[in-house]
Design a protein around this motif. Structure first.
Motif, short mmCIF file in Angstrom:
data_model
loop_
_atom_site.label_atom_id
_atom_site.label_comp_id
_atom_site.label_asym_id
_atom_site.label_seq_id
_atom_site.Cartn_x
_atom_site.Cartn_y
_atom_site.Cartn_z
N UNK A 71 20.89 -32.36 -4.99
CA UNK A 71 21.93 -32.16 -6.03
C UNK A 71 23.22 -31.62 -5.41
N UNK A 72 23.04 -30.64 -4.52
CA UNK A 72 24.21 -30.01 -3.91
C UNK A 72 25.00 -31.02 -3.07
N UNK A 73 24.30 -31.85 -2.31
CA UNK A 73 24.97 -32.87 -1.48
C UNK A 73 25.75 -33.83 -2.37
N UNK A 74 25.12 -34.25 -3.45
CA UNK A 74 25.78 -35.20 -4.35
C UNK A 74 27.03 -34.58 -4.97
N UNK A 75 26.91 -33.30 -5.37
CA UNK A 75 28.05 -32.62 -6.00
C UNK A 75 29.19 -32.45 -5.00
N UNK A 76 28.87 -31.98 -3.78
CA UNK A 76 29.95 -31.76 -2.79
C UNK A 76 30.62 -33.07 -2.40
N UNK A 77 29.84 -34.15 -2.29
CA UNK A 77 30.44 -35.46 -1.95
C UNK A 77 31.37 -35.91 -3.07
N UNK A 78 30.92 -35.73 -4.29
CA UNK A 78 31.73 -36.13 -5.43
C UNK A 78 33.01 -35.30 -5.51
N UNK A 79 32.87 -33.99 -5.27
CA UNK A 79 34.05 -33.11 -5.32
C UNK A 79 35.04 -33.46 -4.22
N UNK A 80 34.51 -33.74 -3.04
CA UNK A 80 35.40 -34.11 -1.93
C UNK A 80 36.15 -35.39 -2.25
N UNK A 81 35.44 -36.35 -2.81
CA UNK A 81 36.07 -37.62 -3.17
C UNK A 81 37.18 -37.39 -4.19
N UNK A 82 36.92 -36.51 -5.14
CA UNK A 82 37.94 -36.22 -6.17
C UNK A 82 39.15 -35.51 -5.54
N UNK A 83 38.86 -34.50 -4.69
CA UNK A 83 39.96 -33.74 -4.09
C UNK A 83 40.80 -34.59 -3.15
N UNK A 84 40.13 -35.43 -2.36
CA UNK A 84 40.86 -36.30 -1.42
C UNK A 84 41.69 -37.34 -2.18
N UNK A 85 41.11 -37.84 -3.26
CA UNK A 85 41.81 -38.84 -4.07
C UNK A 85 43.12 -38.30 -4.60
N UNK A 86 43.18 -37.02 -4.87
CA UNK A 86 44.38 -36.40 -5.42
C UNK A 86 45.54 -36.36 -4.46
N UNK A 87 45.23 -36.47 -3.13
CA UNK A 87 46.29 -36.39 -2.13
C UNK A 87 46.79 -37.76 -1.68
N UNK A 88 46.16 -38.85 -2.13
CA UNK A 88 46.58 -40.20 -1.70
C UNK A 88 47.86 -40.63 -2.35
#
Lengths: 111, 202
Positions: A94-111
């Motif tokens: 669960x933790x891996x899935x959440x951190x990957x999803x959060x990273x994807x969201x945070x990185x997407x914000x900077x594109x």
């Protein structure tokens, strides 16, 4: 860096389960491991750790036994029960899935 | 106070406030925390640093209190029930021994009042004043004895009933004995309950 406590709520259980998934440990060892592996980002507090260990022991997730450490001193070692091992596995995924999803969201914000 | 003593005093403070019903679990936690302190002091070099890392005893104790809340409430209810039962039986025994059945209601009421007063005292004041030394316990019982004797003497004097110092001391002795036996029964129920709960844990 000072963290919002809400971020850390719920992580103590995951940390403990993750450490014990690898090998049996005693309380002080867990504090040191958390500090070392996170490069001192996580400074798990004794006053948080020991009540959490008691709670998990009562929930049947971990089991404790007194035995001598490598240094020859008696320590209270915690190990995962089969129920705890299943919970640790589930929490890690669960933790891996959440951190990957959060990273994807945070990185997407900077594109 | 030496450094190990300060660490031990801190651990005792946490244990006294933590409301852990089982004596065995308290002993186990005491041993674990003292071992932890030894490790921290060895690494950090002073007990002050170790205590600072640990944080406030009150906060830690309240976290342990959350863990043991349900068990503590059940144990507390059990202690009060056991104390009430034994006190009522003791009151009935005294009634029969004295051959005064008319005083049954008063004696039973008194016994209940003692038990409930004891439970209330323990809840409101006792935990704050609790010290682990035998001398402190003896001091509290002596203070209770003297306080009750003074009360009995005063109330009888006020009511115009001749009692005397010896009579007041005798009544106080009986009341303190009932309270002490209640405390012993409560402690035994505490241990029995803790063992029972632990046996059924995973």
């Amino acid at each position: 860096m000072n963290y919002d406590r809400e971020f850390l709520t719920g992580t103590v259980g995951v940390l403990i389960l993750s450490f014990l998934f690898e090998r049996p440990m005693y309380g002080y060892e867990m504090l040191q491991e958390a500090e070392r592996r996170s490069a001192r980002t996580f400074q798990l507090k004794e006053g948080t750790l020991y009540p959490a260990l008691r709670q998990m022991e009562r929930a049947g997730l971990i089991r404790a036994t007194w035995r001598e450490s490598d240094a020859g001193r008696p320590r209270k070692y915690y190990t995962l029960t089969p129920k705890g091992r299943r919970r640790a596995d589930s929490k890690r995924r669960q933790w891996s899935a959440i951190t990957m999803a959060m990273q994807a969201i945070l990185q997407g914000g900077h594109d | 106070m030496t450094e190990p003593d300060r660490a031990a005093a801190f651990v005792e403070d946490v244990l006294a406030r933590a409301r852990i019903p089982s004596r065995r679990e308290r002993e186990d936690l005491r041993r674990e925390l003292l071992t932890h302190f030894e490790d921290t002091v060895r690494e950090r070099g002073s007990v002050d640093a170790a205590l600072a890392e640990f944080g406030s005893a009150d906060e830690i104790a309240s976290r342990f209190g959350v863990v043991y809340r349900a068990q503590w409430r059940m144990a507390h209810a059990l202690r009060i029930a056991a104390g009430l039962t034994v006190s009522v039986v003791a009151a009935l025994g005294i009634e029969l021994a004295l051959g005064r059945p008319d005083a049954l209601r008063a004696m039973t009421g008194l016994a209940c009042a003692i038990v409930l007063g004891f439970a209330l005292w323990r809840e409101l004041v006792g935990r704050r004043l609790r010290q682990p030394t035998t001398m402190a316990r003896a001091g509290r019982w002596l203070a209770a004895f003297l306080g009750l004797a003074a009360y009995e003497y005063g109330i009888h004097h006020y009511a115009g009933i001749p009692l005397g110092v010896l009579g007041a001391a005798a009544i106080s002795g009986v009341l303190v004995t009932i309270a002490a036996s209640t405390a012993i029964i409560m402690a035994a129920a505490d241990r029995a309950f803790g063992t029972l709960v632990r046996r059924h844990e995973v």
